[in-house]
Each structure stands twice: as C-alpha cells, then as structure tokens.
Design a protein around this motif. Structure first.
Motif, mmCIF file in Angstrom:
data_model
loop_
_atom_site.group_PDB
_atom_site.id
_atom_site.type_symbol
_atom_site.label_atom_id
_atom_site.label_comp_id
_atom_site.label_asym_id
_atom_site.label_seq_id
_atom_site.Cartn_x
_atom_site.Cartn_y
_atom_site.Cartn_z
ATOM 1 N N LYS A 1 -78.379 65.426 -114.082
ATOM 2 C CA LYS A 1 -78.616 66.472 -113.079
ATOM 3 C C LYS A 1 -79.831 66.124 -112.215
ATOM 4 C CE LYS A 1 -79.461 71.363 -112.497
ATOM 5 N NZ LYS A 1 -79.803 72.635 -113.109
ATOM 6 N N LYS A 2 -80.864 65.589 -112.836
ATOM 7 C CA LYS A 2 -82.074 65.217 -112.098
ATOM 8 C C LYS A 2 -81.772 64.131 -111.061
ATOM 9 C CE LYS A 2 -86.879 64.014 -112.882
ATOM 10 N NZ LYS A 2 -87.910 63.714 -113.869
ATOM 11 N N ILE A 3 -80.941 63.165 -111.432
ATOM 12 C CA ILE A 3 -80.519 62.124 -110.476
ATOM 13 C C ILE A 3 -79.757 62.780 -109.320
ATOM 14 C CG2 ILE A 3 -78.992 60.125 -110.141
ATOM 15 C CD1 ILE A 3 -81.588 59.428 -111.681
ATOM 16 N N GLY A 4 -78.854 63.694 -109.648
ATOM 17 C CA GLY A 4 -78.070 64.386 -108.623
ATOM 18 C C GLY A 4 -78.935 65.158 -107.647
ATOM 19 N N GLU A 5 -80.035 65.711 -108.136
ATOM 20 C CA GLU A 5 -80.934 66.479 -107.270
ATOM 21 C C GLU A 5 -81.664 65.595 -106.261
ATOM 22 O OE1 GLU A 5 -83.298 68.496 -110.193
ATOM 23 O OE2 GLU A 5 -81.784 70.062 -110.479
ATOM 24 N N LYS A 6 -81.794 64.303 -106.557
ATOM 25 C CA LYS A 6 -82.445 63.369 -105.631
ATOM 26 C C LYS A 6 -81.569 63.062 -104.422
ATOM 27 C CE LYS A 6 -85.188 60.462 -108.712
ATOM 28 N NZ LYS A 6 -85.349 59.063 -109.160
ATOM 29 N N ILE A 7 -80.243 63.208 -104.598
ATOM 30 C CA ILE A 7 -79.281 62.773 -103.586
ATOM 31 C C ILE A 7 -78.695 64.005 -102.891
ATOM 32 C CG2 ILE A 7 -77.174 61.451 -103.171
ATOM 33 C CD1 ILE A 7 -77.683 60.139 -105.970
ATOM 34 N N PRO A 8 -79.018 64.215 -101.627
ATOM 35 C CA PRO A 8 -78.454 65.376 -100.929
ATOM 36 C C PRO A 8 -76.984 65.151 -100.548
ATOM 37 C CG PRO A 8 -79.815 64.113 -99.430
ATOM 38 C CD PRO A 8 -79.925 63.456 -100.782
ATOM 39 N N GLY A 9 -76.255 66.230 -100.413
ATOM 40 C CA GLY A 9 -74.868 66.142 -99.942
ATOM 41 C C GLY A 9 -73.952 65.445 -100.925
ATOM 42 N N ARG A 10 -73.015 64.695 -100.374
ATOM 43 C CA ARG A 10 -72.031 63.979 -101.210
ATOM 44 C C ARG A 10 -72.726 62.865 -101.987
ATOM 45 N NH1 ARG A 10 -66.400 64.347 -99.640
ATOM 46 N NH2 ARG A 10 -66.264 62.207 -100.370
ATOM 47 N N LYS A 11 -72.379 62.750 -103.238
ATOM 48 C CA LYS A 11 -73.043 61.799 -104.105
ATOM 49 C C LYS A 11 -72.137 60.619 -104.426
ATOM 50 C CE LYS A 11 -75.610 65.741 -105.654
ATOM 51 N NZ LYS A 11 -75.944 66.161 -104.337
ATOM 52 N N ASN A 12 -72.459 59.486 -103.848
ATOM 53 C CA ASN A 12 -71.691 58.276 -104.051
ATOM 54 C C ASN A 12 -71.814 57.827 -105.501
ATOM 55 O OD1 ASN A 12 -71.777 55.136 -104.194
ATOM 56 N ND2 ASN A 12 -70.549 55.634 -102.400
ATOM 57 N N ARG A 13 -70.680 57.538 -106.141
ATOM 58 C CA ARG A 13 -70.661 57.176 -107.563
ATOM 59 C C ARG A 13 -71.548 55.963 -107.846
ATOM 60 N NH1 ARG A 13 -67.825 58.859 -111.635
ATOM 61 N NH2 ARG A 13 -66.472 60.008 -110.219
ATOM 62 N N LEU A 14 -71.496 54.944 -107.013
ATOM 63 C CA LEU A 14 -72.276 53.745 -107.279
ATOM 64 C C LEU A 14 -73.773 54.030 -107.184
ATOM 65 C CD1 LEU A 14 -71.339 50.918 -108.096
ATOM 66 C CD2 LEU A 14 -71.926 50.177 -105.815
#
Length: 102
Positions: free
Chosen positions: A72-85
């Motif tokens: 979740k913390k990684i996801g919070e760093k990336i705004p919008g759509r989150k590229n799997r790679l």
C-alpha cells in the motif's frame, strides 16, 4: 510504454538492465492492458501481488498485514494508474532484491 522513464519518476537511479530483465520476465502480463496495471482498490489484486510477487518471486516472508502495508505504501507513491512493472520494481528495490533480475 517507456517503463524505465516511469520507474525513474520514483527511483531516479533505476537500473536499465534490471528494468529490461523485468520487462522480459513479465512480457506476457505487460502485453495486456488490464493486467499491465495494478488495481490498488481491488483486495484480490493486492493479494496476488503479495503472494505471487513479494512472497514467491522475491522470497519475502512475514505477516500478510505487514506485507500488505508495504504494498500500500508503494501504491501511495504512485499517483493515478499504477503500472505493474513500476510497482514490482519499487517493491524489489524496497526489499533489496533487484539482483534477482540482474
């Protein structure tokens, strides 16, 4: 998509050879628009990231809740759509496991 450029938004020193190896490893998943992104609003998707990437690929063990919090913390760093790679690279970097792809 230029995966290296996307990853370098969050990890400026991302290694091109590691990204290239990850692209090769996950080529099939990345070729499909739906599976090339990680849906952080879908608990089943996050469980898949935890089980198949963090635990199986990276070999990380630990409490599922703690691993979920890291994801979740990684996801919070990336705004919008989150590229799997990008998500995978940042998780591997966080756990010191980039050498698995070198």
């Amino acid at each position: 998509m230029d995966h290296l450029a996307d990853i370098r938004k969050y990890s400026p020193t991302a290694k091109a050879e590691v990204v290239a190896a990850m692209e090769k490893t996950y080529r099939l998943v990345l070729s499909k628009p739906d599976s090339s992104m990680v849906s952080f609003s879908d608990p089943a998707e996050l469980a898949t990231v935890r089980e198949n990437f963090v635990k199986k690929k990276l070999g990380i063990t630990g409490d599922d809740a703690a691993l979920d919090a890291e994801i979740k913390k990684i996801g919070e760093k990336i705004p919008g759509r989150k590229n799997r790679l990008t998500v995978y690279y940042l998780l591997a970097e966080h756990h010191g496991k980039l050498a698995l792809f070198a």
